[in-house]
Design an enzyme around this catalytic site. Sequence first.
Site, PDB file in Angstrom:
ATOM      1  N   HIS A   1     -24.924  38.219 -41.039  1.00  0.00           N
ATOM      2  CA  HIS A   1     -23.988  38.844 -41.973  1.00  0.00           C
ATOM      3  C   HIS A   1     -24.692  39.725 -43.001  1.00  0.00           C
ATOM      4  CE1 HIS A   1     -19.845  39.235 -42.844  1.00  0.00           C
ATOM      5  NE2 HIS A   1     -19.487  37.992 -42.560  1.00  0.00           N
ATOM      6  N   ARG A   2     -25.993  39.634 -43.123  1.00  0.00           N
ATOM      7  CA  ARG A   2     -26.716  40.527 -44.028  1.00  0.00           C
ATOM      8  C   ARG A   2     -26.814  41.932 -43.451  1.00  0.00           C
ATOM      9  NH1 ARG A   2     -32.217  37.269 -44.417  1.00  0.00           N
ATOM     10  NH2 ARG A   2     -31.758  37.264 -42.166  1.00  0.00           N
TER      11      ARG A   2
END
Length: 435
Positions: free
Chosen positions: A408-409
């Site tokens: 998700h980064r």
Amino acid sequence: MADLVTMPKLGFDMNEGTLVRWVKAEGDPVEKDDVIAEIETDKATVEVESSFAGVMFRHLEQEGTAVPVNAPIAVIVEEGEEPSEEEIAELAGKTGAKPAVKQDADEPPKEDAEVQAAQKDQAADSGDDSGPAPAGGVRSSPLARRMAEEHEIALEKLDGSGPQGRVVKKDVESYLASLGEEGRQEEAQAVGQAMQPLTAFSVGETPEDEVISMSRLRQAIGRRMQDSNQNFPHFYLTRVYKTGTLMQLRHDLNQLLPESEKISVNDFIVKGVALALRQYPNLNASIESEDRIRRHGQVNIGVAVAVEGGLMTVVCKDADQKPLRLIAREVREMALRARDRKVRNEDIQGSTFSISNLGMFAIDDFAAIINPPEAAILAVGAVQDVPVVADGELAVASRMKATLSADHRVTDGAEAAEFMGVLATYLEEPMRLLL
């Protein structure tokens, strides 16, 4: 001019390797790209190729020795050249490590305790050792220990025939032969027992607990997956793909190919994923630091391969640019080398996205842990004929589930979902993969 061969770095987390075997002996001619040695890392036994041509002048490390990355292991010279010990020391000094120095027969050894132990272990198989037994351990040669570990044999069970009771190669081989004989006897007894009436309590006694050592590969997998699971913010997307057209195309293509060159379902997936990644570079990326993401120019697909004692990822480089048949051949050859523990450095380096396929084990679907430092991994299940509703009627059709694990980064759900949709275009219209 003398050239120095150093311990290669075969992974971003590799700190040292064990020199398992010298392929080129001192005095042997060496051509560029010749295999000169085999080294063992956390992942596999890898062949080391020479970057130089000449003659193998000196082995600076003994077989069985653990050597730090970039430390010198050998000297290759031009034919007829004989550098002095001072020249070798000066050459090795450029790497920041001290080379091993050969001793005259009358001089006392100057190596440290670890090198002395490795040399004694190596000599044991030839019957040349008279040192004391290790405290609390079993005297054994590196080769015997390696064989025992591979076959999960406790050294304490073996009777050593080497000097001072040292366990050597032939002791392990004899023990394995005796196990084979016992196995045949037990099989014969089992056949006889099968002829007797069965009872409700014929399962035998409960075996005792067994404690085994974790292999270096198992430890490496554990460290990497624990780090990824704890520090990478995973999210998961699952999609069902229509695979009827793909399976028919695969069947038609394989009718034209010899058995050794047939194309697998996974080869289609590798190609489809590689082309889809061209449109979604955030998924073909890796985290460099807290505020930097590297989007890779190359699309290098890592393919997870089950090997004895664990898992290894081999890498099909530039998969977006290669024809399907070449992808199939390269992945097949690399997987074979991985299972034989003979992978090459380039086989396991440089992946930018990974695929883990458990379809051959009849797994419907699963979620994989991201392979650091990559941003995503695709977990692929089995192709199956399942009931579906088509045009309001129940029918049977070919389907396959795949789950994307993403960081998700680096990306978000909407972008990852679009990637899965583009992948569907390639897998459900597989002729696109041949154009």
